[in-house]
Design a protein around this motif. Structure first.
Motif, short mmCIF file in Angstrom:
data_model
loop_
_atom_site.label_atom_id
_atom_site.label_comp_id
_atom_site.label_asym_id
_atom_site.label_seq_id
_atom_site.Cartn_x
_atom_site.Cartn_y
_atom_site.Cartn_z
N ASP A 9 8.36 1.71 2.05
CA ASP A 9 8.98 2.14 3.31
C ASP A 9 10.50 2.07 3.22
O ASP A 9 11.05 1.09 2.72
CB ASP A 9 8.52 1.21 4.45
CG ASP A 9 7.01 1.06 4.52
OD1 ASP A 9 6.35 1.97 5.02
OD2 ASP A 9 6.48 0.02 4.05
N ASP A 45 6.92 6.09 3.04
CA ASP A 45 7.33 6.37 4.43
C ASP A 45 8.84 6.31 4.52
O ASP A 45 9.45 5.38 4.01
CB ASP A 45 6.76 5.32 5.40
CG ASP A 45 5.27 5.49 5.64
OD1 ASP A 45 4.75 6.59 5.39
OD2 ASP A 45 4.63 4.52 6.07
N HIS A 49 0.84 -1.19 0.00
CA HIS A 49 0.00 0.00 0.00
C HIS A 49 0.88 1.25 0.00
O HIS A 49 0.44 2.35 -0.27
CB HIS A 49 -0.98 -0.01 1.18
CG HIS A 49 -0.53 0.74 2.39
ND1 HIS A 49 0.41 0.26 3.27
CD2 HIS A 49 -0.89 1.96 2.85
CE1 HIS A 49 0.61 1.15 4.21
NE2 HIS A 49 -0.16 2.19 4.00
N ASP A 50 2.18 1.04 0.30
CA ASP A 50 3.14 2.14 0.28
C ASP A 50 4.54 1.56 0.09
O ASP A 50 4.69 0.35 -0.08
CB ASP A 50 3.06 2.95 1.58
CG ASP A 50 3.55 2.16 2.80
OD1 ASP A 50 3.91 0.98 2.65
OD2 ASP A 50 3.58 2.74 3.90
MN MN Z 1 4.35 2.31 5.77
#
Ligand code: MN
Ligand code: GTP
Ligand code: MN
Length: 401
Positions: A206, A325, A203-204
């Motif tokens: 990191d 992130d 979803h992202d």
């Molecule tokens: Mn994350």
């Protein structure tokens, strides 16, 4: 019955950090059913119930074979009455009533859609749901005042709800690597989160950033963010400074499980053209770090304008919004940060639970504290941390609990 289906499976250890949980497993249908109930509990802010369903699901992920009859699970830990009931129903009827009802419920659908907006948690979504807001469009029509994160969340809703692929994660990795090497030569970045565990989508993306000379990493995030922003790579960012050194309650006990590293929640503008080029560059075994082919700088306003134009004539997109992130850790805490940010969330929770209940230790993304010896234990690698905890080493690909 096919031969072998009645074979009892050897009983697995009960903490997820004591066993391998691979990405690909043999009981997808059962796990999907339990995940719906876990998600629903989490969205209803019933954390305990959510964790119970997650633990049951994780146990099934660790099993070496497909379960055909609920009796095969006799003697296994982590399976409460409720989870066993769900499993039995799915095995016998193909579906579980409670799961189907949940999936179809207006509340569950609305809560999923609203928490799918970046910057919106269960509390806010629930408040909106009670006001009759069920979708992001309802929200936009409502005229509610949104904070900066939520505005970005609504604006890039479609992109941010598309899974991020590994190639895109790698492309962003090269951009972050370039940024880091420009502002602090010698600094290192590591891909963490789901992609480090071998996931093909997320979803992202990191990243963990550090520098081998302790102290050099201080203030690094702000510089990285400025560089990225000047190059037009950032659609949104919120940087939080390191609060670790200022804390009074001791490093092993941060408030909740939030850690105190310098970090940045961001939304990248990833040019699809750029991604293609970078992917080609990777496969050609060379690096972008020395090339002079950055995309032309673009301001946020230009990007925004382009975004709204493109949403009207989709199909010709030249870029996409991706959640990223970034965390900066001092070198001395790197192993703890790496372990703490690789996940999965349940695996992390299980590690901390193991540490406290089985070893009288407190594990965080900064340190490991031994309450019996009353001292902090140092570690230079994840392997050392597992050893200090008295656990067999589980590599990232086995942490998909
Ligand atoms: Mn994350
Ligand atoms: P996808 O992004 O959905 O692919 O899964 P993921 O496992 O990468 O999840 P996510 O990006 O949400 O989190 C990655 C890891 O970072 C997880 O292990 C989380 O436990 C950890 N994490 C996320 N937020 C925090 C935080 O505020 N503090 C700490 N210590 N860890 C966090
Ligand atoms: Mn992630």
């Amino acid at each position: 019955d096919e031969p072998g289906t009645e074979l009892a499976v050897v009983s697995l250890p009960s903490y997820a950090c004591q066993r391998h949980t691979p990405l690909l497993h043999h009981n997808t249908v059962l796990i999907d059913a339990l995940s719906i109930l876990a998600e629903n509990a989490e969205l209803s802010e019933n954390e305990g119930r959510g964790v119970a369903f997650r633990r049951a699901g994780a146990l099934l992920k660790s099993l070496p074979q497909e379960i055909r009859r609920v009796e095969q699970l006799r003697g296994q830990p982590c399976l409460g009455d409720h989870s066993l009931r769900v499993i039995k129903e799915v095995l016998e009827d193909g579906v579980c009533c409670e799961v189907e009802t949940t999936k179809e419920s207006r509340q569950f659908k609305a809560m999923k859609a609203l928490t799918g907006i970046f910057g919106v948690g269960a509390k806010t979504a629930d408040r909106w749901f009670r006001e009759g807001i069920h979708t992001p469009s309802d929200l936009q029509r409502s005229g509610h005042n949104l904070n900066r994160a939520q505005r970005a969340g609504v604006q890039y809703y479609d992109d941010l709800n598309q899974p991020v692929r590994k190639a895109e994660a790698d492309a962003i990795g090269l951009i972050v690597e370039k940024a880091v090497s420009e502002v602090l030569p010698g600094a290192k970045i590591t891909l963490i989160g789901g992609f480090r565990r071998g996931k093909e989508t997320g979803h992202d993306v990191d990243f963990l950033i550090t520098h081998p000379e302790e102290g050099r990493e201080e203030g690094l995030m702000a510089k990285v963010v400025s560089w990225l922003e000047a190059q037009g790579f950032l659609l949104y960012h919120k940087t939080t400074r390191n609060s670790y050194l200022e804390s009074k309650d001791g490093p092993a006990r941060p408030p909740s499980n939030m850690d105190r590293f310098e970090r940045c929640f961001s939304i990248f503008r990833l040019s699809t053209e750029n991604e293609r080029r970078i992917t080609q560059t990777i496969s050609a075994q060379s690096t972008l770090l020395h090339s002079r082919t950055e995309p032309s700088p673009q301001t946020n306003d230009q990007a925004r304008e382009e975004s709204s134009m493109l949403s009207q004539c989709s199909g010709s997109r030249s870029w996409m919004a991706v959640r990223v992130d970034m965390v900066v850790s001092p070198y001395s805490q790197f192993a703890f940060a790496l372990l703490g940010w690789t996940g999965s969330k349940l695996f992390e929770r299980e590690l901390r639970r193991w540490a406290v209940h089985e070893r009288a230790m407190t594990l965080s993304s900064h340190t490991l504290y031994d309450s019996t010896k009353r001292q902090y234990l140092r570690a230079n690698s994840e392997e050392e941390i597992f050893a200090l905890l008295g656990l067999e080493y589980i590599p990232p690909c086995g942490r998909n609990a």
